[in-house]
Design a protein around this motif. Structure first.
Motif, PDB file in Angstrom:
ATOM      1  N   SER A 158       3.180   1.569  -3.330  1.00  0.00           N
ATOM      2  CA  SER A 158       2.428   1.836  -4.558  1.00  0.00           C
ATOM      3  C   SER A 158       1.723   3.188  -4.499  1.00  0.00           C
ATOM      4  O   SER A 158       1.606   3.880  -5.516  1.00  0.00           O
ATOM      5  CB  SER A 158       1.415   0.718  -4.812  1.00  0.00           C
ATOM      6  OG  SER A 158       0.508   0.596  -3.732  1.00  0.00           O
ATOM      7  N   GLU A 159       1.268   3.594  -3.319  1.00  0.00           N
ATOM      8  CA  GLU A 159       0.600   4.893  -3.188  1.00  0.00           C
ATOM      9  C   GLU A 159       1.581   6.039  -3.413  1.00  0.00           C
ATOM     10  O   GLU A 159       1.213   7.091  -3.945  1.00  0.00           O
ATOM     11  CB  GLU A 159      -0.038   5.011  -1.804  1.00  0.00           C
ATOM     12  CG  GLU A 159      -0.804   6.297  -1.575  1.00  0.00           C
ATOM     13  CD  GLU A 159      -2.012   6.455  -2.477  1.00  0.00           C
ATOM     14  OE1 GLU A 159      -2.379   7.606  -2.777  1.00  0.00           O
ATOM     15  OE2 GLU A 159      -2.587   5.420  -2.895  1.00  0.00           O
ATOM     16  N   ASN A 160       2.828   5.839  -3.016  1.00  0.00           N
ATOM     17  CA  ASN A 160       3.851   6.878  -3.166  1.00  0.00           C
ATOM     18  C   ASN A 160       4.779   6.588  -4.341  1.00  0.00           C
ATOM     19  O   ASN A 160       5.939   7.015  -4.351  1.00  0.00           O
ATOM     20  CB  ASN A 160       4.663   6.996  -1.871  1.00  0.00           C
ATOM     21  CG  ASN A 160       3.810   7.462  -0.708  1.00  0.00           C
ATOM     22  OD1 ASN A 160       3.532   8.642  -0.562  1.00  0.00           O
ATOM     23  ND2 ASN A 160       3.375   6.518   0.123  1.00  0.00           N
ATOM     24  N   LEU A 162       0.826  -1.207   0.000  1.00  0.00           N
ATOM     25  CA  LEU A 162       0.000   0.000   0.000  1.00  0.00           C
ATOM     26  C   LEU A 162       0.861   1.258   0.000  1.00  0.00           C
ATOM     27  O   LEU A 162       0.638   2.189  -0.784  1.00  0.00           O
ATOM     28  CB  LEU A 162      -0.922   0.005   1.225  1.00  0.00           C
ATOM     29  CG  LEU A 162      -2.068  -1.004   1.259  1.00  0.00           C
ATOM     30  CD1 LEU A 162      -2.845  -0.861   2.564  1.00  0.00           C
ATOM     31  CD2 LEU A 162      -2.999  -0.810   0.079  1.00  0.00           C
ATOM     32  N   HIS A 211      -7.305  -0.898  -3.227  1.00  0.00           N
ATOM     33  CA  HIS A 211      -6.285   0.134  -3.405  1.00  0.00           C
ATOM     34  C   HIS A 211      -5.841   0.233  -4.860  1.00  0.00           C
ATOM     35  O   HIS A 211      -5.598   1.335  -5.370  1.00  0.00           O
ATOM     36  CB  HIS A 211      -5.079  -0.158  -2.510  1.00  0.00           C
ATOM     37  CG  HIS A 211      -4.052   0.925  -2.538  1.00  0.00           C
ATOM     38  ND1 HIS A 211      -2.794   0.746  -3.072  1.00  0.00           N
ATOM     39  CD2 HIS A 211      -4.103   2.223  -2.125  1.00  0.00           C
ATOM     40  CE1 HIS A 211      -2.117   1.867  -2.976  1.00  0.00           C
ATOM     41  NE2 HIS A 211      -2.877   2.783  -2.407  1.00  0.00           N
ATOM     42  N   SER A 257      -8.413   2.213  -6.580  1.00  0.00           N
ATOM     43  CA  SER A 257      -8.291   3.627  -6.223  1.00  0.00           C
ATOM     44  C   SER A 257      -7.175   4.301  -7.013  1.00  0.00           C
ATOM     45  O   SER A 257      -7.343   5.415  -7.530  1.00  0.00           O
ATOM     46  CB  SER A 257      -8.025   3.751  -4.719  1.00  0.00           C
ATOM     47  OG  SER A 257      -7.741   5.083  -4.355  1.00  0.00           O
ATOM     48  N   ARG A 258      -6.036   3.632  -7.126  1.00  0.00           N
ATOM     49  CA  ARG A 258      -4.916   4.212  -7.880  1.00  0.00           C
ATOM     50  C   ARG A 258      -5.246   4.329  -9.360  1.00  0.00           C
ATOM     51  O   ARG A 258      -4.949   5.339  -9.998  1.00  0.00           O
ATOM     52  CB  ARG A 258      -3.656   3.364  -7.687  1.00  0.00           C
ATOM     53  CG  ARG A 258      -3.059   3.436  -6.301  1.00  0.00           C
ATOM     54  CD  ARG A 258      -1.674   2.810  -6.247  1.00  0.00           C
ATOM     55  NE  ARG A 258      -1.680   1.410  -6.642  1.00  0.00           N
ATOM     56  CZ  ARG A 258      -1.199   0.951  -7.782  1.00  0.00           C
ATOM     57  NH1 ARG A 258      -0.682   1.784  -8.674  1.00  0.00           N
ATOM     58  NH2 ARG A 258      -1.227  -0.340  -8.055  1.00  0.00           N
TER      59      ARG A 258
END
Length: 304
Positions: A33-35, A30, A227, A230-231
């Protein structure tokens, strides 16, 4: 499950190992991959992927170590290790394993019986030559000469021409999603098949920490799939088009059952017509044999 067993489970070090490794794996995926964009600017594309791979490998190493050394057959237990599995647990396990294997089987080429009885015309059965008829022929004679016959034909056991399970956009010019097969069920069939199989096999073991460990891939599918969606909605690492998003779901069958794909009955019938039947039948048979074999029990093993 009794309150005493729950208290023992919560106090068990094996539980921390069972959930800890998987939690580490989920969190590092999470966060990284989010950053992704920020880390790539700092580390470069190759550096980001090396860093991501190193952390994921470490996390999965922790998961494997936990299972082999800390979790397998760890107390508290619901029944004796090596003993027969309760019938209710076997039935639930079969349903989940059949569903998980059935979903996985749909990702393979469509299986078909390698021999089939097909119609063969008179010309084909005569090597392609037209029948020789001397003199005038009656309509009955012509019909008899050209009537198709039945013959056995050998074919490839994989039907590579079947494309009903592919998702795309229709040709109406509206850009609406034209979904088929597994995409009717979930946007992440591989993750969910893995998670459902884990839950199905968790029901076959008496160790509560081991059950937690085997159930954690379901959390990976739920959280990881959400997630990823969402991305992709934000254009990070992929795309999730609104027209596809509106008629599909992360959680299996949710979009079919909540009316996002239109009439629920029709959606289920359409999906049934797209299922690769032989693939699903083999998967169901394999699930039954696996559960029956595990359900009989085996020689007692060590208990931690």
């Amino acid at each position: 499950m009794s309150t005493a067993k729950i208290s023992t489970l919560l106090a068990s070090p094996a539980l921390k190992w069972a959930a800890g490794g998987w939690t580490f794996f989920i969190l590092e995926n999470l966060i990284l991959s989010e950053n992704r964009t920020y880390l790539i600017t700092k580390l470069g594309d190759d550096g980001y992927h090396y860093f991501y791979g190193a952390l994921s490998t470490t996390a999965m190493g922790t998961v494997g170590y936990a299972y082999l050394r800390k979790v397998r057959a760890a107390a508290p237990l619901l029944w004796n290790v090596g003993g027969p599995v309760p019938r209710g647990a076997m039935m639930a396990s079969f349903a989940l394993n059949a569903l998980g294997l059935g979903m996985a089987s749909q990702s393979f080429p469509k299986l078909q019986i390698p021999v089939a009885l097909v119609n063969v015309s008179a010309e084909e059965s005569d090597g392609g030559a037209a029948p020789s008829v001397m003199g005038p022929s009656s309509p009955q004679q012509v019909a008899t000469a050209t009537a198709p016959s039945r013959a056995w034909k050998v074919r490839c056991p994989f039907d590579f021409t079947d494309s009903r399970a592919q998702t795309g956009t229709n040709d109406s010019g509206t850009g609406a999603a034209d979904i088929h097969g597994l995409d009717r069920i979930t946007r992440h069939p591989g993750l969910w098949a893995f998670g459902i199989l884990g839950l199905g096999n968790a029901l076959l073991v008496p160790s509560l920490p081991q059950r937690v460990w085997l159930s954690m891939p379901l959390m990976v599918a739920w959280i990881g799939g959400a997630h990823t969606d969402s991305r992709h909605r934000r254009g990070m690492g992929g795309q999730l088009r609104p027209e596809l998003d509106s008629v599909t779901s992360n959680v299996p069958f949710w979009a079919m059952l909540n009316g996002s794909q239109g009439n629920v009955g029709k959606a289920l019938m359409d999906f049934g017509g797209e299922v690769k039947g032989l693939n699903a039948a083999i998967a169901t048979g394999a699930a039954a044999m696996w559960v029956l074999r595990r359900g009989r029990g085996k020689a007692p093993a060590f208990v931690r």
